[in-house]
Design a protein around this motif. Sequence first.
Motif, short mmCIF file in Angstrom:
data_model
loop_
_atom_site.label_atom_id
_atom_site.label_comp_id
_atom_site.label_asym_id
_atom_site.label_seq_id
_atom_site.Cartn_x
_atom_site.Cartn_y
_atom_site.Cartn_z
N ASP A 37 4.17 119.41 65.52
CA ASP A 37 4.01 118.91 64.15
C ASP A 37 5.27 119.11 63.31
N THR A 38 6.41 119.25 63.96
CA THR A 38 7.64 119.48 63.21
C THR A 38 8.27 118.16 62.78
N ALA A 39 9.30 118.26 61.95
CA ALA A 39 10.03 117.08 61.48
C ALA A 39 10.63 116.33 62.66
N PRO A 40 10.78 115.01 62.55
CA PRO A 40 11.30 114.21 63.68
C PRO A 40 12.62 114.72 64.23
N ALA A 41 13.51 115.18 63.37
CA ALA A 41 14.81 115.66 63.86
C ALA A 41 14.66 116.89 64.75
N ILE A 42 13.67 117.72 64.46
CA ILE A 42 13.41 118.91 65.28
C ILE A 42 12.75 118.51 66.58
N GLN A 43 11.81 117.57 66.52
CA GLN A 43 11.18 117.08 67.74
C GLN A 43 12.22 116.45 68.68
N ALA A 44 13.20 115.79 68.12
CA ALA A 44 14.25 115.18 68.94
C ALA A 44 15.08 116.25 69.66
N MET A 45 15.32 117.36 69.01
CA MET A 45 16.05 118.45 69.65
C MET A 45 15.26 119.00 70.83
N HIS A 46 13.96 119.17 70.63
CA HIS A 46 13.09 119.64 71.71
C HIS A 46 13.06 118.63 72.86
N ALA A 47 12.95 117.35 72.53
CA ALA A 47 12.87 116.31 73.56
C ALA A 47 14.13 116.25 74.40
N ALA A 48 15.27 116.55 73.80
CA ALA A 48 16.54 116.49 74.52
C ALA A 48 16.62 117.53 75.63
N ILE A 49 15.79 118.56 75.56
CA ILE A 49 15.81 119.63 76.55
C ILE A 49 14.71 119.47 77.58
N LYS A 50 13.53 119.06 77.14
CA LYS A 50 12.37 119.11 78.03
C LYS A 50 12.46 118.13 79.20
N GLU A 51 13.28 117.10 79.10
CA GLU A 51 13.39 116.12 80.18
C GLU A 51 14.38 116.53 81.26
N ARG A 52 15.07 117.62 81.08
CA ARG A 52 16.07 118.04 82.05
C ARG A 52 15.40 118.71 83.26
N PRO A 53 15.95 118.50 84.46
CA PRO A 53 15.42 119.23 85.63
C PRO A 53 15.49 120.74 85.41
N LEU A 54 16.66 121.21 84.96
CA LEU A 54 16.84 122.59 84.51
C LEU A 54 17.37 122.52 83.09
N ILE A 55 16.95 123.44 82.24
CA ILE A 55 17.35 123.33 80.84
C ILE A 55 18.84 123.60 80.65
N GLY A 56 19.46 124.36 81.56
CA GLY A 56 20.89 124.61 81.48
C GLY A 56 21.25 125.57 80.37
N THR A 57 22.52 125.95 80.35
CA THR A 57 23.00 126.88 79.33
C THR A 57 22.71 126.37 77.93
N MET A 58 23.00 125.08 77.68
CA MET A 58 22.89 124.52 76.35
C MET A 58 21.43 124.22 75.96
N GLY A 59 20.48 124.65 76.79
CA GLY A 59 19.07 124.53 76.43
C GLY A 59 18.37 125.86 76.33
N SER A 60 19.11 126.95 76.55
CA SER A 60 18.48 128.26 76.67
C SER A 60 18.46 129.07 75.37
N MET A 61 18.97 128.52 74.26
CA MET A 61 19.16 129.31 73.05
C MET A 61 17.84 129.60 72.33
#
Length: 449
Positions: free
Chosen positions: A140-164
């Motif tokens: 239920d967050t703002a669209p810009a926040i949901q987009a940040m989440h979506a950019a990570i969840k589709e990765r096979p591994l979240i990687g360094t730049m998804g672990s913060m």
Amino acid sequence: PEQAKRYSYSEVLKYVGAAGQESTDPWDPLADPLARGAIFTPDYRVDQQAAADGVHTFTTVQAAISHAVADAAQRPTTKRFYILLKPGTYRELVYIPASSAAITLYGDGKDAAATRISARLDAAISGAAYSAQYAAQFADTAPAIQAMHAAIKERPLIGTMGSMTVWVKNQGFQARNLTFENGYNKDIGNARAECAAANCENPINPQQNVVHHQALALQVDGADKAQFENVRLIGFQDTLFLRSPQIATTSRSFFNKSYIEGDVDFIFGDSTAYFYQSEIRSLGDRTASYVAAPNTNLKTRYGFVFDTVHFTHDGSRNALEGNFHLLRQWFHRQKCTPYGRVELDGYACKLTDTDSWQSPKGTISKAVLETVGKMVVLNSRIGTHINRSSPWSDWNKNGTLPYRPAQYSSDDYWANLLKAGIDPVKDLGYTAPPSPADIFVGEFNNTDE
């Protein structure tokens, strides 16, 4: 002394923009009310013990951030939003997107440890596992926040730049009197065997097929004038990532009266950052430790500057051996090395406009060669854990694909290119080496403990 003047607080923090073509934009964060201890009137409060009204009072940090971002979108404003976090441990991820309004997060506990944002993510977690654990938080967050989440969840591994734990893209973001923590391995320790060239399955490329567990506490991602006052950053490998908005572009961060801990490359990135009146602690769970791994672009004026900083350690056996390092310069995005000697029949690493590796040959680009990494330490105290004769380390071992020797200045950069058969003028389009030489790493007026 004349060289040291170039690394004064006011000089380092006044440049922003394209590397080599930065504009002058003086910034004095110490004059900001945040650094002066001002008492703010909060626009939103986060309190786990209060009844949330969804307007001004929230029980999670992300809900308050989302509301602030939505408010700014509905009524565009240059007003800064202040979000007060009451003492406690907030076990969540906090993503702060770009917004028309700058955001200040601050705690009113007795110290920074009283208010903690904590999560446990590491780079080897799958996108599916990440989403299963955290998707509900972003529903239920703002669209810009949901987009940040979506950019990570589709990765096979979240990687360094998804672990913060905390991800900041907000221009002018501020934080005070808070702890940001990645709790990965904090309950069991981070000791594990290092894969060195001598004991790896693949001595030529020791990183091949090795699962890394980088775990960021904070990523400042393209946010200029990000200011941190009395914060604690807790992690092991890659605790703090300072990332410019794009390659060869300068953005600025400032850390004052703060504490940062980790073991390997725990302060890294390509933006300009000034660390002042702070403690930087190296943890000795592993046999090797590097405080910083900057990948500053060749043309960027400044990388990391540490002024009046105390470099400490945890008293562990590994730390007491005195073989830890202040820095190794991140050879970012390389697939092969033109430096040193790789014992592989037919080996070659040629300059092209791409980066690739297909044994026994590879290619390397100008953009990768220019990730030289810059760091200066001045007016600081350096603990006995730092190797006295070799505080600045090579990037990996000679004979491996990731290898690059430590480069102290632009003179080293030119000499190493020529030795590798790359002509800086004919092949890279440079005119002449800087005179006087551009300092990549250096120390001024420090004290060894």
